[in-house]
Scaffold this motif. Sequence first.
Motif, PDB file in Angstrom:
ATOM      1  N   VAL A 103       0.856  -1.184   0.000  1.00  0.00           N
ATOM      2  CA  VAL A 103       0.000   0.000   0.000  1.00  0.00           C
ATOM      3  C   VAL A 103       0.892   1.234   0.000  1.00  0.00           C
ATOM      4  CG1 VAL A 103      -1.886   1.187   1.176  1.00  0.00           C
ATOM      5  CG2 VAL A 103      -1.656  -1.305   1.384  1.00  0.00           C
ATOM      6  N   GLU A 104       0.595   2.165  -0.887  1.00  0.00           N
ATOM      7  CA  GLU A 104       1.382   3.399  -0.978  1.00  0.00           C
ATOM      8  C   GLU A 104       0.449   4.586  -0.775  1.00  0.00           C
ATOM      9  OE1 GLU A 104       3.225   2.876  -4.786  1.00  0.00           O
ATOM     10  OE2 GLU A 104       4.718   1.477  -3.988  1.00  0.00           O
ATOM     11  N   LEU A 105       0.842   5.479   0.160  1.00  0.00           N
ATOM     12  CA  LEU A 105      -0.017   6.589   0.574  1.00  0.00           C
ATOM     13  C   LEU A 105       0.772   7.877   0.655  1.00  0.00           C
ATOM     14  CD1 LEU A 105      -1.762   4.915   3.635  1.00  0.00           C
ATOM     15  CD2 LEU A 105      -2.926   5.599   1.554  1.00  0.00           C
ATOM     16  N   ASP A 106       0.167   8.963   0.248  1.00  0.00           N
ATOM     17  CA  ASP A 106       0.734  10.269   0.535  1.00  0.00           C
ATOM     18  C   ASP A 106       0.677  10.473   2.048  1.00  0.00           C
ATOM     19  OD1 ASP A 106       1.047  13.226  -1.083  1.00  0.00           O
ATOM     20  OD2 ASP A 106       0.617  13.264   1.057  1.00  0.00           O
ATOM     21  N   GLU A 107       1.778  10.902   2.644  1.00  0.00           N
ATOM     22  CA  GLU A 107       1.840  11.025   4.104  1.00  0.00           C
ATOM     23  C   GLU A 107       0.796  11.983   4.652  1.00  0.00           C
ATOM     24  OE1 GLU A 107       5.357  12.523   6.878  1.00  0.00           O
ATOM     25  OE2 GLU A 107       5.738  10.516   6.059  1.00  0.00           O
ATOM     26  N   HIS A 108       0.380  12.953   3.849  1.00  0.00           N
ATOM     27  CA  HIS A 108      -0.609  13.933   4.303  1.00  0.00           C
ATOM     28  C   HIS A 108      -1.981  13.307   4.515  1.00  0.00           C
ATOM     29  CE1 HIS A 108       2.225  17.185   3.863  1.00  0.00           C
ATOM     30  NE2 HIS A 108       2.439  16.865   2.604  1.00  0.00           N
ATOM     31  N   ARG A 109      -2.195  12.102   4.006  1.00  0.00           N
ATOM     32  CA  ARG A 109      -3.471  11.418   4.195  1.00  0.00           C
ATOM     33  C   ARG A 109      -3.557  10.741   5.561  1.00  0.00           C
ATOM     34  NH1 ARG A 109      -6.405  10.314  -0.624  1.00  0.00           N
ATOM     35  NH2 ARG A 109      -7.402   8.603   0.493  1.00  0.00           N
ATOM     36  N   ILE A 110      -2.461  10.734   6.312  1.00  0.00           N
ATOM     37  CA  ILE A 110      -2.406  10.039   7.592  1.00  0.00           C
ATOM     38  C   ILE A 110      -2.375  11.069   8.711  1.00  0.00           C
ATOM     39  CG2 ILE A 110      -1.129   8.353   8.977  1.00  0.00           C
ATOM     40  CD1 ILE A 110       0.098   7.363   6.327  1.00  0.00           C
ATOM     41  N   SER A 111      -3.164  10.865   9.740  1.00  0.00           N
ATOM     42  CA  SER A 111      -3.228  11.829  10.835  1.00  0.00           C
ATOM     43  C   SER A 111      -1.900  11.873  11.585  1.00  0.00           C
ATOM     44  CB  SER A 111      -4.346  11.454  11.805  1.00  0.00           C
ATOM     45  OG  SER A 111      -4.012  10.286  12.540  1.00  0.00           O
ATOM     46  N   GLU A 112      -1.620  13.014  12.180  1.00  0.00           N
ATOM     47  CA  GLU A 112      -0.388  13.158  12.972  1.00  0.00           C
ATOM     48  C   GLU A 112      -0.366  12.165  14.119  1.00  0.00           C
ATOM     49  OE1 GLU A 112       0.369  17.112  14.239  1.00  0.00           O
ATOM     50  OE2 GLU A 112       0.313  17.966  12.213  1.00  0.00           O
ATOM     51  N   ARG A 113      -1.515  11.927  14.715  1.00  0.00           N
ATOM     52  CA  ARG A 113      -1.588  10.976  15.829  1.00  0.00           C
ATOM     53  C   ARG A 113      -1.198   9.578  15.384  1.00  0.00           C
ATOM     54  NH1 ARG A 113      -6.705  10.214  19.961  1.00  0.00           N
ATOM     55  NH2 ARG A 113      -6.012   8.257  20.912  1.00  0.00           N
ATOM     56  N   ALA A 114      -1.730   9.141  14.241  1.00  0.00           N
ATOM     57  CA  ALA A 114      -1.390   7.806  13.739  1.00  0.00           C
ATOM     58  C   ALA A 114       0.077   7.737  13.335  1.00  0.00           C
ATOM     59  CB  ALA A 114      -2.286   7.448  12.556  1.00  0.00           C
ATOM     60  N   LEU A 115       0.585   8.792  12.670  1.00  0.00           N
ATOM     61  CA  LEU A 115       2.002   8.811  12.285  1.00  0.00           C
ATOM     62  C   LEU A 115       2.902   8.715  13.504  1.00  0.00           C
ATOM     63  CD1 LEU A 115       2.196  11.482   9.438  1.00  0.00           C
ATOM     64  CD2 LEU A 115       2.801   9.053   9.253  1.00  0.00           C
ATOM     65  N   GLU A 116       2.534   9.412  14.571  1.00  0.00           N
ATOM     66  CA  GLU A 116       3.346   9.373  15.784  1.00  0.00           C
ATOM     67  C   GLU A 116       3.365   7.975  16.381  1.00  0.00           C
ATOM     68  OE1 GLU A 116       3.655  11.577  20.150  1.00  0.00           O
ATOM     69  OE2 GLU A 116       2.078  12.141  18.741  1.00  0.00           O
ATOM     70  N   LYS A 117       2.199   7.319  16.408  1.00  0.00           N
ATOM     71  CA  LYS A 117       2.134   5.961  16.942  1.00  0.00           C
ATOM     72  C   LYS A 117       2.979   5.001  16.117  1.00  0.00           C
ATOM     73  CE  LYS A 117      -2.087   5.488  19.595  1.00  0.00           C
ATOM     74  NZ  LYS A 117      -3.270   4.633  19.800  1.00  0.00           N
ATOM     75  N   LEU A 118       2.908   5.151  14.797  1.00  0.00           N
ATOM     76  CA  LEU A 118       3.591   4.222  13.912  1.00  0.00           C
ATOM     77  C   LEU A 118       5.073   4.530  13.752  1.00  0.00           C
ATOM     78  CD1 LEU A 118       0.749   4.012  11.253  1.00  0.00           C
ATOM     79  CD2 LEU A 118       1.464   2.166  12.786  1.00  0.00           C
ATOM     80  N   SER A 119       5.521   5.681  14.249  1.00  0.00           N
ATOM     81  CA  SER A 119       6.934   6.044  14.114  1.00  0.00           C
ATOM     82  C   SER A 119       7.820   5.343  15.135  1.00  0.00           C
ATOM     83  CB  SER A 119       7.103   7.562  14.266  1.00  0.00           C
ATOM     84  OG  SER A 119       6.796   7.968  15.591  1.00  0.00           O
ATOM     85  N   HIS A 120       7.250   4.876  16.232  1.00  0.00           N
ATOM     86  CA  HIS A 120       8.060   4.274  17.293  1.00  0.00           C
ATOM     87  C   HIS A 120       8.640   2.929  16.879  1.00  0.00           C
ATOM     88  CE1 HIS A 120       7.063   7.439  20.040  1.00  0.00           C
ATOM     89  NE2 HIS A 120       5.767   7.197  19.945  1.00  0.00           N
ATOM     90  N   ASN A 121       7.883   2.181  16.093  1.00  0.00           N
ATOM     91  CA  ASN A 121       8.361   0.872  15.646  1.00  0.00           C
ATOM     92  C   ASN A 121       7.739   0.585  14.292  1.00  0.00           C
ATOM     93  OD1 ASN A 121       9.170  -1.727  15.222  1.00  0.00           O
ATOM     94  ND2 ASN A 121       8.177  -2.588  17.021  1.00  0.00           N
TER      95      ASN A 121
END
Length: 244
Positions: free
Chosen positions: A71-89
């Motif tokens: 799956v390929e997504l423009d990062e702007h389509r993802i909420s900051e909250r979700a990006l923060e959660k997914l950035s840890h691992n």
Amino acid sequence: MTGASAHIRSYRQERPDERHGFVQIVLPVRGRLWIDVAGRQEELSCARGVFIHSGTSHAQRETAGNRSLVVELDEHRISERALEKLSHNPFLDVASDTRHLIDFMRGVIGLDGCRDDVVGLWAPLLIDSLAGEKTGIRARLNSLAALVEAEPFSPWTIDRLATCVSISESRLHALFIEEFGLSPHRWLAGLRMRKVCALLQNPSLTIAEIALRAGFSDQTALTRAMRHIVGETPAAYRRSRGIH
């Protein structure tokens, strides 16, 4: 890129130090795949996926018979909250609700190829599932409803609908009554029948073809269901509208 896309892909050779200007999610559907993300290496499987942030260095190494939903997504389509959660691992366990969403998209791609419009409706549910988001249930429900409306003939069941938004079947039933004034079963049956009626407007399609496309065992089963829901048979529907 803008928007979202999804593909079934096999990795057949090593790809060192790739970088993309978009988020990439790799979710194996068969076999295993070694992947290195920013120096951390793990083996992916049907129970283990990876979320690769925009601009992050990564490399893949094939294993025999691997196939993945990519799956390929423009990062702007993802909420900051979700990006923060997914950035840890970047490496993620695939929960049962995520697996249902993966199976749905795998089926859509298998039938129609890459459907960017459907991917755009499906992606928010996938991100919420991967990030473990359990808030905003009404927003998730409406996202799911839009997805089902786009692909009403997919093998939706009440269990699958509930699992895709991480709630119980009883809670799903209550929410559908509140939001749409119908039970999930009646809402889905009506949606499918409206799609059937739309297909009946196309004279190049036989009733038998429409029945199979809509998931009925044969034309007789469609006729019985349509008489019950719409009040007339497919053939009568066409005659009353001058469709031959």
